[in-house]
Design an enzyme around this catalytic site. Structure first.
Site, short mmCIF file in Angstrom:
data_model
loop_
_atom_site.label_atom_id
_atom_site.label_comp_id
_atom_site.label_asym_id
_atom_site.label_seq_id
_atom_site.Cartn_x
_atom_site.Cartn_y
_atom_site.Cartn_z
N LYS A 187 0.82 -1.21 0.00
CA LYS A 187 0.00 0.00 0.00
C LYS A 187 0.86 1.28 0.00
O LYS A 187 2.08 1.21 0.10
CB LYS A 187 -0.95 -0.01 1.19
CG LYS A 187 -1.95 -1.17 1.15
CD LYS A 187 -2.85 -1.06 -0.06
CE LYS A 187 -3.98 -2.06 -0.08
NZ LYS A 187 -3.61 -3.46 -0.31
C1 LIG Z 1 -9.67 -2.83 -1.77
C2 LIG Z 1 -9.09 -3.52 -0.58
N1 LIG Z 1 -9.85 -3.66 0.51
C3 LIG Z 1 -9.38 -4.26 1.62
C4 LIG Z 1 -8.11 -4.76 1.67
C5 LIG Z 1 -7.65 -5.46 2.90
O1 LIG Z 1 -6.55 -4.84 3.46
P1 LIG Z 1 -5.70 -5.55 4.59
O2 LIG Z 1 -4.75 -6.46 3.89
O3 LIG Z 1 -5.01 -4.42 5.30
O4 LIG Z 1 -6.64 -6.28 5.47
C6 LIG Z 1 -7.27 -4.65 0.57
C7 LIG Z 1 -5.91 -5.19 0.60
O5 LIG Z 1 -5.29 -5.54 -0.35
C8 LIG Z 1 -7.78 -4.02 -0.59
O6 LIG Z 1 -7.01 -3.88 -1.68
#
Ligand SMILES: Cc1ncc(COP(=O)(O)O)c(C=O)c1O
Length: 387
Positions: A187
């Site tokens: 990210k």
């Molecule tokens: C659009 C979206 N939502 C939610 C997430 C979930 O993030 P996390 O890995 O921090 O739980 C991601 C992670 O890749 C994502 O790209």
């Protein structure tokens, strides 16, 4: 050909961050504490949120946001099929049902009119995803939410630093409005794993503070720190979703670098847009028509499979042969067995998402990429697309 493999993403973590992680470990305070509180304060200041609550992933943050809104069994939440599984999983783990509304193939964001069409008596919330860092048309989405009394949970995992009509994603948008960021290593900033829930809604913020820590009404930091009180109560069950100070130590070094990181991302994207403009076989992203600033979490052109005569997966394989990593964001969720089964949707249900799902590819994009890396990517794309 390039000698070393170029990954599609790689985090930039400074020596200062590493030293601060070591400091946390040596201090004996490993879990949520002063560094997390500082990270929350600075994050809230950056995006313009009344409350920023750190959690251990965006998945956890989305789950907390929906739970705090009281969403559960028998409810429906409208979201996009063009997202990571976490968006739908968070809905499902509240007991509610995800309802997919189709996207626009240019912005890759959910289309407000399709949200309106999907509203039923059971709908409790809308969960737009700012795909790749293109903010959704929030005025339109909020107008629909207001008309039907729906909460809005923005999945802002891609959108740190993005702006919609001059305001940062994450900035206050009123009651029953929340946005959730991710700090996964790919990210725009990372904490290893981590997430942040932002809201203006005091009631929801208080609930999330408890939900992330087993329902306890006061955090460990308050209970055990020199000035804290050991007393707490539990009003409802919670989960264990707190961020640790080890993670926040990384975040505190990353946040001041965000604007530089995003500028570098934007420069690499500008280079790709220029160099790939006339490459047959590649269809470049188009900007959304509303005023916005892109955060360029990922760069996602389409492979013109009809022209090239081979699939996107074949494109990915041929890029890999040239030592260039790519990624797939995403296969449309309704095409996975799990979500297709739950929603009763399959091929033909969401034509725009399916068009995108068959063609989209993420080319390498991260701040530490040097110009030569970007040249290597362009060279490989041109070779793979040679007709
Ligand atoms: C659009 C979206 N939502 C939610 C997430 C979930 O993030 P996390 O890995 O921090 O739980 C991601 C992670 O890749 C994502 O790209």
């Amino acid at each position: 050909m390039r000698k070393e493999f170029l990954p599609f993403a790689r985090p930039s973590v400074s020596e200062e961050a590493i030293a601060d992680v070591a400091d946390s470990i040596r201090s004996g305070w490993l879990t949520m504490g002063p560094k997390t509180i500082l990270f929350e304060k600075n994050f809230a200041g950056y995006v313009g949120a009344s409350y920023a609550l750190a959690v251990n992933s965006a998945t956890a943050g989305l789950h907390c946001a929906l739970t705090a809104l009281g969403i559960g069994a028998g409810d429906e939440v409208i979201t996009t099929p063009m997202t990571f599984a976490a968006t739908a999983n968070a809905i499902l783990f509240t007991g509610a049902k995800p309802v997919f509304a189709d996207i626009d193939r240019e912005t890759l964001d959910i289309v407000p009119e399709n949200i309106e069409r999907a509203v039923t008596k059971k709908t409790k919330a809308v969960m737009p995803v700012h795909f790749a860092g293109t903010p959704c048309d929030m005025d339109e989405i909020e107008a629909i939410a207001d008309a039907h009394g729906l909460a809005v949970v923005e999945d802002a995992a891609h959108a740190l630093g993005a702006e919609y009509k001059g305001r940062r994603i994450g900035a206050d948008r009123g009651a029953r409005r929340l946005s959730v960021f991710s700090f996964h290593p790919t990210k725009n900033i990372t904490t290893g794993e981590g997430g942040m829930v932002c809201t203006q809604d005091e009631d929801l913020a208080e609930k999330i503070m408890m939900l992330r820590q087993n329902g306890m009404s006061r955090g460990a930091w308050n209970r055990y720190a020199a000035k804290g009180s050991a007393n707490y109560d539990i009003f409802f069950p919670g989960l264990k979703y707190t961020m640790t100070d080890i993670q926040a130590a990384i975040g505190n070094s990353q946040l001041p670098e965000l604007e530089n990181f995003n500028r570098r991302r934007a420069r690499i994207v500008a280079f790709y847009m220029r160099e790939l403009a006339d490459v047959p076989g590649i269809i470049l992203p188009k900007p959304a028509p509303w005023a916005h600033k892109h955060s360029w979490h990922i760069f996602t052109p389409f492979v013109d499979i009809d022209l090239l005569g081979f699939s996107r997966d074949e494109f990915i394989a041929r890029m890999k042969e040239r030592n260039i990593g790519t990624a797939l964001h995403y296969q449309a969720l309704h095409l996975f067995s799990c979500y297709g089964g739950i929603t009763g949707m399959g091929r033909g249900s969401l034509p725009e998402a399916e068009y995108v799902s068959d063609r989209i590819v993420s080319l390498p994009l991260f701040p530490a990429m040097i110009d030569e890396d970007a040249h290597d990517v362009v060279r490989a794309v041109k070779e793979v697309c040679r007709l």
